[in-house]
Enzyme design. Structure first.
Site, PDB file in Angstrom:
ATOM      1  N   TYR A 142       0.668  -1.127   0.115  1.00 26.63           N
ATOM      2  CA  TYR A 142       0.087   0.115  -0.117  1.00 26.63           C
ATOM      3  C   TYR A 142       0.998   1.344   0.162  1.00 26.63           C
ATOM      4  O   TYR A 142       0.472   2.281  -0.472  1.00 26.63           O
ATOM      5  CB  TYR A 142      -0.905   0.018   1.051  1.00 26.63           C
ATOM      6  CG  TYR A 142      -2.148  -0.655   1.094  1.00 26.63           C
ATOM      7  CD1 TYR A 142      -2.389  -1.922   0.911  1.00 26.63           C
ATOM      8  CD2 TYR A 142      -3.431   0.079   1.219  1.00 26.63           C
ATOM      9  CE1 TYR A 142      -3.453  -2.434   0.837  1.00 26.63           C
ATOM     10  CE2 TYR A 142      -4.680  -0.475   1.153  1.00 26.63           C
ATOM     11  CZ  TYR A 142      -4.914  -1.950   0.864  1.00 26.63           C
ATOM     12  OH  TYR A 142      -5.835  -2.315   0.607  1.00 26.63           O
ATOM     13  N   LYS A 190       2.820 -15.426   2.559  1.00 27.31           N
ATOM     14  CA  LYS A 190       3.094 -16.060   1.420  1.00 27.31           C
ATOM     15  C   LYS A 190       4.514 -16.258   1.263  1.00 27.31           C
ATOM     16  O   LYS A 190       5.247 -15.979   0.294  1.00 27.31           O
ATOM     17  CB  LYS A 190       2.558 -15.064   0.229  1.00 27.31           C
ATOM     18  CG  LYS A 190       2.556 -15.807  -1.345  1.00 27.31           C
ATOM     19  CD  LYS A 190       1.676 -16.903  -1.086  1.00 27.31           C
ATOM     20  CE  LYS A 190       1.557 -17.844  -2.674  1.00 27.31           C
ATOM     21  NZ  LYS A 190       0.761 -18.672  -2.771  1.00 27.31           N
ATOM     22  N   ASP A 222      -3.227 -18.239   0.748  1.00 26.27           N
ATOM     23  CA  ASP A 222      -4.514 -18.974  -0.375  1.00 26.27           C
ATOM     24  C   ASP A 222      -4.853 -20.085   0.613  1.00 26.27           C
ATOM     25  O   ASP A 222      -6.264 -20.201   0.249  1.00 26.27           O
ATOM     26  CB  ASP A 222      -3.558 -19.585  -1.367  1.00 26.27           C
ATOM     27  CG  ASP A 222      -2.206 -20.147  -1.235  1.00 26.27           C
ATOM     28  OD1 ASP A 222      -1.764 -20.307  -0.142  1.00 26.27           O
ATOM     29  OD2 ASP A 222      -1.759 -20.782  -2.195  1.00 26.27           O
ATOM     30  N   ASP A 246      -6.458  -6.809   4.238  1.00 28.32           N
ATOM     31  CA  ASP A 246      -7.692  -6.104   3.561  1.00 28.32           C
ATOM     32  C   ASP A 246      -8.592  -7.196   2.717  1.00 28.32           C
ATOM     33  O   ASP A 246      -9.717  -7.306   3.182  1.00 28.32           O
ATOM     34  CB  ASP A 246      -7.168  -5.247   2.443  1.00 28.32           C
ATOM     35  CG  ASP A 246      -8.245  -4.526   1.800  1.00 28.32           C
ATOM     36  OD1 ASP A 246      -9.132  -4.064   2.252  1.00 28.32           O
ATOM     37  OD2 ASP A 246      -8.118  -4.443   0.608  1.00 28.32           O
ATOM     38  N   ASP A 250     -12.516  -9.023   4.167  1.00 24.27           N
ATOM     39  CA  ASP A 250     -13.631  -8.685   3.540  1.00 24.27           C
ATOM     40  C   ASP A 250     -14.196 -10.296   3.272  1.00 24.27           C
ATOM     41  O   ASP A 250     -15.419 -10.412   3.410  1.00 24.27           O
ATOM     42  CB  ASP A 250     -13.556  -8.122   2.083  1.00 24.27           C
ATOM     43  CG  ASP A 250     -13.944  -6.575   2.105  1.00 24.27           C
ATOM     44  OD1 ASP A 250     -13.479  -6.119   3.128  1.00 24.27           O
ATOM     45  OD2 ASP A 250     -14.617  -6.262   0.779  1.00 24.27           O
TER      46      ASP A 250
HETATM   47  C1  IPM Z   1     -10.268  -1.041   4.043  1.00 31.42           C
HETATM   48  C2  IPM Z   1     -10.738  -0.319   2.692  1.00 31.42           C
HETATM   49  C3  IPM Z   1      -9.366   0.606   2.299  1.00 31.42           C
HETATM   50  C4  IPM Z   1      -8.386  -0.338   2.569  1.00 31.42           C
HETATM   51  C5  IPM Z   1      -9.524   1.301   0.998  1.00 31.42           C
HETATM   52  C6  IPM Z   1     -10.742   2.102   1.011  1.00 31.42           C
HETATM   53  C7  IPM Z   1      -8.302   2.234   0.673  1.00 31.42           C
HETATM   54  O1  IPM Z   1     -10.676  -1.270   1.493  1.00 31.42           O
HETATM   55  O2  IPM Z   1     -10.570   0.000   4.986  1.00 31.42           O
HETATM   56  O3  IPM Z   1     -10.337  -2.060   3.965  1.00 31.42           O
HETATM   57  O4  IPM Z   1      -7.903  -0.953   1.237  1.00 31.42           O
HETATM   58  O5  IPM Z   1      -7.609  -0.514   3.236  1.00 31.42           O
HETATM   59 MN    MN Z   2     -10.932  -3.476   2.535  1.00 27.99          MN
END
Ligand code: IPM
Ligand code: MN
Length: 355
Positions: A142, A190, A222, A246, A250
């Protein structure tokens, strides 16, 4: 106690969900004799529109001068198909993380019995799921340099960089968290491919000797992605770098039945930030239908982590659980019989007032 809280609603559904969290914080404060002072600041696309900067200096000063930051969401579709845009809303969030030194992002994932049927996973897989993802937040791909394009524009590159110190500070935190939980740490990397991952493994292996009460295991990302869906109950604390964290969080959000449920705390060198893990969801912005629970639960994390007010935090968690049991939930969780964003907030406030 006086709580100086910076509120950065941001884009899309951000203002609606932080609005409910503010209501809930105020209710808890009046119940327990605290005083909450909210000061608002700009971040994201709205900040580009009004201040030509996704993280204006004024907002940074506000954050530095506050005891905690409540953050909503960032992102605007106007920028999604404009790769050449000079300013990007996301840059606001990344600058804030970097300048506040928020190196640790804690994302707890806990399944809720009243929502077992909302999860795409079978009930027996999600029963009793309770883990925390500890995501490194200010390093890795990042932020690594160089990043960009070759002169002819036909080649692009990002760089993943981690130093021993960066890995060590977040790993220590993860070991400490694991020590207070079920004592199991899973380092996700990884290391079969990436040099940074091999450094992570080396550092974590060395540290593990200092935390004999914590059982450490190592897993390739993975494989972790698969195990998270197949057997999420096996995890206690997951420690991982920025990008893997990240993606995996999700993925983890579907376990609880809705992305709209997951809160997070970003902690580090200066003021801590509390933010839902969901994004700005522009499709429903302003419609009063977004799920405020991730923001409200982020406020619960704020009481616990920033103010060490555990009872207050528990009041919010209890209110959220009761609201779900009572079926007072937004459409992502309730289907036909759903409540509006503000109605969920009002219900939570009434519940807390009645405690
Ligand atoms: C999160 C979001 C952010 C990230 C984006 C919006 C930059 O997806 O907080 O998880 O990738 O960290
Ligand atoms: Mn995110």
């Amino acid at each position: 106690m006086k709580l100086n809280i910076a509120v950065l609603p941001g884009d899309g559904i951000g203002p609606e969900v932080t609005g409910q969290a503010e209501k809930v914080i105020s209710a808890v404060c009046s119940k327990k004799g605290h005083e909450a002072v909210f000061r608002h600041g700009l971040i994201g696309a709205v900040a580009i529109d009004r201040a030509s900067n996704p993280y204006p200096e004024e907002t940074h000063r506000l954050c530095m001068d506050s005891d905690a930051v409540l953050f909503g969401a960032i992102g605007d579709p106007r920028y999604d198909n404009d790769p050449g845009a000079g300013q990007r809303p996301e840059k606001g969030l990344l600058s804030m993380r970097s300048r506040l030194g928020l190196f640790a992002n804690l994302r707890p994932v806990k399944s809720i019995p009243a929502l077992y049927d909302k999860s795409p996973l079978r009930r027996e897989r999600i029963e009793g799921v309770d883990f925390v993802a500890v995501r490194e937040l200010t390093g890795g791909i990042y932020f690594g340099r160089p990043q960009g394009r070759s002169e002819d524009g036909d080649t692009a590159y990002d760089t993943c960089v981690y130093s021993r110190d960066e890995i060590e500070r977040i790993s220590r935190l993860a070991f400490e968290i694991a020590g207070k939980r079920r004592g199991r740490l899973c380092m996700v990397d990884k290391a079969n491919v990436l040099a940074t991952s091999r450094l992570w493994r080396e550092v974590v292996q060395q540290l593990s000797a200092e935390y004999p009460g914590v059982e450490t295991e190592y897993m390739f990302v993975d494989n972790a992605a698969m195990q998270l869906i197949q057997w999420p109950g096996r995890f206690d604390v997951i420690l991982t770098e920025n990008m893997f964290g990240d993606i995996l969080t999700d993925e983890a959000s579907v376990i609880t039945g809705s992305l709209g449920m997951l809160p997070s705390a970003s902690i580090g060198l200066y003021t801590s930030v509390f933010e839902p893990i969901h994004g700005s969801y522009p499709q429903v912005a302003g419609k009063d239908t977004a799920n405020p629970l991730a923001a409200v639960l982020s406020a619960a994390m704020m009481f616990e982590h920033a103010f060490k007010l555990v009872e207050e935090s528990g009041m919010i968690e209890e209110a959220v659980e009761r609201s779900i049991e009572a079926g007072v939930v937004t459409e992502d969780m309730g289907g036909a019989e759903s409540s509006r964003t503000s109605e969920v907030g009002d219900w939570l406030v009434d519940y807390i007032n009645g405690l």
